[in-house]
Design a protein around this motif. Sequence first.
Motif: not given
Length: 263
Positions: A90, A95, A98
Amino acid sequence: MSRSETALEAAQAGADVAMDHYRSALTVETKESKTDYVSEGDVEAQREVVEVIRSAYPDATIVGEEEDELKAVPEDGNAWVVDPIDGTTNFVHEIPLWTTSIGLVRDGELAAGVSVAPALDHVFYADESTVRRDDESVSTSDTTDLEAFSVAPILRYGPDREEAFGSLLTSLLVEFGDIRRLGCAQLTLAFVAAGSLDAAVSALPNPAAWDTVAGAHMIERAGGTVTDVHGDPWEPGCEGIVATNGAAHDEVLDRIGPALEAY
């Protein structure tokens, strides 16, 4: 400063380093597969975490995913279990799901856990008496209806287990209300502790301690239940992990049992 408070400070420091690398030009390598990433952010964040811990506890035993730290939790004594970036895939793909996570283990027993998710502006923390998300106390959900359960499969399985993982996913789709795969085990477990998800499941043999310890502790302290796939008490190094809100744990094990036989 207590060990749990030091863990919080170290995780926040490591998350700051990781965040400096997030959405920037990264040096990225792979480990066991083409999607098993490690970045310079992972390495530098772990170094920062270790520096903070050892500045307070020079003889600290550290289990860490990167570099030359221990890779298994000792049976005796205090150990700090560090994942500098859980959810590196990620992280690499920008993204925000995390975390930087640290779990504390004392003589094999879970003692504290912290997961900092800086891209979401969340800090999940649990010691022996409290569980909170940011400044708010949290607890697991009270859902008992499995048709309303949100369940998350967690942890990387690898190409040699694709068929078994597919069987598990099918079982989760059929047996429960909905599934969510976030790509970050520690964040998923933290969401179970906070009541946002009802359960998280992995049948992966011997899941890494840095992927599980912090979140497992949070769930237990928040009122949930964590076992291995056979329903036995969970500990680092056991077979798989089944983490639920505690309201329907046995029922979850019964529902996923046939799929787990594929492992």
